[in-house]
Scaffold this active site. Structure first.
Site, short mmCIF file in Angstrom:
data_model
loop_
_atom_site.label_atom_id
_atom_site.label_comp_id
_atom_site.label_asym_id
_atom_site.label_seq_id
_atom_site.Cartn_x
_atom_site.Cartn_y
_atom_site.Cartn_z
CG HIS A 139 3.87 -107.12 -65.01
ND1 HIS A 139 4.49 -107.60 -63.89
CD2 HIS A 139 3.26 -105.97 -64.64
CE1 HIS A 139 4.27 -106.78 -62.87
NE2 HIS A 139 3.52 -105.78 -63.29
CE LYS B 21 5.86 -98.61 -55.93
NZ LYS B 21 5.36 -99.32 -57.11
NE ARG C 223 -3.77 -104.82 -61.07
CZ ARG C 223 -2.90 -104.53 -60.12
NH1 ARG C 223 -2.15 -105.48 -59.62
NH2 ARG C 223 -2.79 -103.31 -59.66
CB SER D 129 4.81 -107.31 -58.20
OG SER D 129 4.85 -107.23 -59.60
#
Ligand code: PNS
Length: 162
Positions: free
Chosen positions: A17, A41, A90, A127
């Site tokens: 990030h 979440k 990514r 993460s």
């Protein structure tokens, strides 16, 4: 003023990030890192904790600020007069969903999305992966800033928790 928004859950912020935020800060006059609040979440860190870590690790960038927001990202962009969202990609696997969101966001409010290829050093990083490694006592120091590594140890590592 060219203002961009870097959105995400940042639970917690990783070096991947940070790489994107740092590069965006060189392209735009101002970058707003926004922690989006998503109650569905299950987060490890509270929004305040995530903001606090982000503020610490972006403190060296004069033109980066950190906020949080609940709602549609395009409404946040409009309120902040930001015209561009910056997203890291990514791998090709990120692309499908990111493209859907980019089309939705430009259709909703004319907000552009700029995709930045993640530095290959971080292309495998997420993460979730970092949390999983930290949970079992693995070394995450190459992947997150020190302040995040310490926060993960305190929250997750049984040998630290006692
Ligand atoms: O770090 P994440 O969880 O992968 O980030 C996803 C995020 C926050 C960019 C996405 O969930 C989002 O944009 N949420 C805000 C709500 C919204 O605007 N939804 C419509 C997207 S087209």
């Amino acid at each position: 003023m060219r203002r961009a928004v870097c959105p995400g859950s940042f639970d917690p912020v990783t070096n991947g990030h940070l790489d994107i935020v740092g590069r965006a800060s060189r392209l735009f006059d101002e970058v707003i890192v926004v922690v989006t609040i998503n109650q569905s979440k299950n987060s490890l860190f509270t929004v305040e904790e995530r903001i606090d870590m982000l503020r610490q690790v972006t403190a060296s960038y004069d033109n980066v600020r950190v906020e949080s927001f609940r709602g549609l990202l395009v409404d946040f962009c409009r309120a902040q007069q930001a015209t561009v969202l910056v997203k890291g990609l990514r791998a090709v696997s990120d692309f499908d969903y990111e493209l859907q969101m980019a089309h939705m966001n430009i259709g909703l409010a004319g907000v552009e999305t700029l995709f930045m290829p993640t530095n290959p050093l971080y292309s495998f990083l997420s993460s979730s992966l970092v949390k999983d490694v930290a949970k079992w006592g693995g070394d995450v120091s190459p992947h997150v800033p020190d302040v995040v590594r310490e926060a993960l140890s305190l929250r997750l590592d049984p040998s630290v928790r006692g």
